[in-house]
Scaffold this motif. Sequence first.
Motif, PDB file in Angstrom:
ATOM      1  N   ARG A   1       0.825  -1.209   0.000  1.00 40.40           N
ATOM      2  CA  ARG A   1       0.000   0.000   0.000  1.00 40.40           C
ATOM      3  C   ARG A   1       0.861   1.262   0.000  1.00 40.40           C
ATOM      4  O   ARG A   1       0.531   2.266  -0.650  1.00 40.40           O
ATOM      5  CB  ARG A   1      -0.952  -0.007   1.194  1.00 40.40           C
ATOM      6  N   ARG A   2       1.964   1.219   0.739  1.00 45.08           N
ATOM      7  CA  ARG A   2       2.885   2.368   0.746  1.00 45.08           C
ATOM      8  C   ARG A   2       3.414   2.639  -0.658  1.00 45.08           C
ATOM      9  O   ARG A   2       3.436   3.792  -1.122  1.00 45.08           O
ATOM     10  CB  ARG A   2       4.050   2.080   1.694  1.00 45.08           C
TER      11      ARG A   2
ATOM     12  N   ARG B   1       2.080   1.662  -3.496  1.00 41.61           N
ATOM     13  CA  ARG B   1       1.011   2.088  -4.409  1.00 41.61           C
ATOM     14  C   ARG B   1       0.729   3.573  -4.265  1.00 41.61           C
ATOM     15  O   ARG B   1       0.440   4.268  -5.262  1.00 41.61           O
ATOM     16  CB  ARG B   1      -0.262   1.282  -4.141  1.00 41.61           C
ATOM     17  N   ALA B   2       0.815   4.087  -3.057  1.00 39.93           N
ATOM     18  CA  ALA B   2       0.617   5.526  -2.848  1.00 39.93           C
ATOM     19  C   ALA B   2       1.671   6.338  -3.582  1.00 39.93           C
ATOM     20  O   ALA B   2       1.410   7.460  -4.034  1.00 39.93           O
ATOM     21  CB  ALA B   2       0.640   5.845  -1.360  1.00 39.93           C
ATOM     22  N   ALA B   3       2.872   5.763  -3.724  1.00 33.42           N
ATOM     23  CA  ALA B   3       3.951   6.452  -4.438  1.00 33.42           C
ATOM     24  C   ALA B   3       3.842   6.293  -5.949  1.00 33.42           C
ATOM     25  O   ALA B   3       4.420   7.074  -6.705  1.00 33.42           O
ATOM     26  CB  ALA B   3       5.307   5.921  -3.967  1.00 33.42           C
TER      27      ALA B   3
ATOM     28  N   PRO C   1       0.735   5.964  -8.130  1.00 36.69           N
ATOM     29  CA  PRO C   1      -0.724   5.886  -8.284  1.00 36.69           C
ATOM     30  C   PRO C   1      -1.224   5.865  -9.719  1.00 36.69           C
ATOM     31  O   PRO C   1      -2.395   5.567  -9.957  1.00 36.69           O
ATOM     32  CB  PRO C   1      -1.196   7.163  -7.578  1.00 36.69           C
TER      33      PRO C   1
ATOM     34  N   LEU D   1      -6.287  -2.329  -4.715  1.00 42.08           N
ATOM     35  CA  LEU D   1      -5.405  -1.247  -5.160  1.00 42.08           C
ATOM     36  C   LEU D   1      -5.481  -1.020  -6.670  1.00 42.08           C
ATOM     37  O   LEU D   1      -4.779  -0.148  -7.190  1.00 42.08           O
ATOM     38  CB  LEU D   1      -3.960  -1.562  -4.763  1.00 42.08           C
TER      39      LEU D   1
END
Length: 430
Positions: A164-165, A167-169, A171, A204
């Motif tokens: 998740r970390r 994926r936030a970087a 997007p 995601l």
Amino acid sequence: MKTLLSGGTVVTLDPAAGDPDRGDVLIEDGVITEVAARIDAPDAEVIDATDRIVLPGLVDTHRHTWQTAFRGIGADWTFAEYLTAVHGTLKPHFRPEDVYLGNLLGRLEALHCGVTTMLDWFHCAQSPAHADAAVAALREAPGRSVFCYGAGWGTGEPVDAEVRRMRAALPDDDGPLGMALGLRGHDETGTALLADELALAADLAIRTSLHTASDGVRRPVAELREHGLLRDTTTHVHGNGLADDELRMLADAGCSVSISPDVEMKMGFGLPETGRMLAAGLRPTLSVDDVPSVGGDLFTTMRTAFAAQRALDGGLRSRDVLEFATVDGARALGLGDRIGSLTPGRAADVILLRADDPTVFPVNDPVGTVVAAGHPGLVDTVLVAGRVVKRDGALVGVDLPALRSRVLESRDRIAAAAGIPLGGGRPEPR
């Protein structure tokens, strides 16, 4: 900004557009806007494509790029020896900086060879810093890349927060750097963990990739179907030994497949399953896999896949193989509507190959020539989203001497710490 590729032999791989013997390609703001025999664009920058074959950029759907510094040392290794050397002996000594350098050189190598889009199957994720270093290198290289994060690979550790970390970087999968999830094999970690990872990927909105093969006894795809774990967003890598009905299961589920013909044959996986996949309704895509064992260009990969299948049944056509490396690869990465062919409205990922080179001149059949005789030395010009990243045979804005020096320092440090001989020999676990 407009760019006109003028006077080339154009292979669009778009049935609607055809393949002009002499054609122009107009690019505006990074997108192909017109393909025709002649285009009048007086306000465009002109790139003379005379004596060039103009093609969509190549797509590699599976490459372990972090290993680039150890190119060639595994030429004689079996798969078991490769696992011992690379994952058991070398990988523990990789620092984030080493990952960065390997990924940067490897992505530049692929770009130099005409691979405009590449999936980096990253399984050196020993810490978040290692993953960040891999991503930093892909960002720096001016190609289109997909970071396939093999978080927790080889372990049963939870990876939800880390994925998740990342994926936030990352997007935006439509931009120059997207994300996928490298799944851990259910034969090692169990179907429950695989189900969790597929659910995470769905949450995601990212695609997945899974190494899948059989020893002729196990039926991994049938097991996945039994547990409801086949997804049309998963690319199954290799596929050697899968039964005919399992290949049909993949096709029925809408899965994609990626073959690595050179690695599969030399490491003992068996012949690539190209023909059987086609018979089952699958369109194979192509990948280098790893450069410690084989060369890093898709021209060789195409030629190996072509020759191996022709030896079996004589039926594979060169245009099919070129489509494996372009339009089919684009679809497998979820980019089939954006890249893979020279179609108006798609991103201008384009390569120009020298048709006057003595190794291919005269070019009588451009598709047959590319598949049967293509090589990296022909790659004269490369554009990614309309930006010229290689011109006149040289990468643009890349300080290769400085990068080489840093890579050698990295390689020598790791090799010394791991006790791996660089001049050949068999790996020993440490």
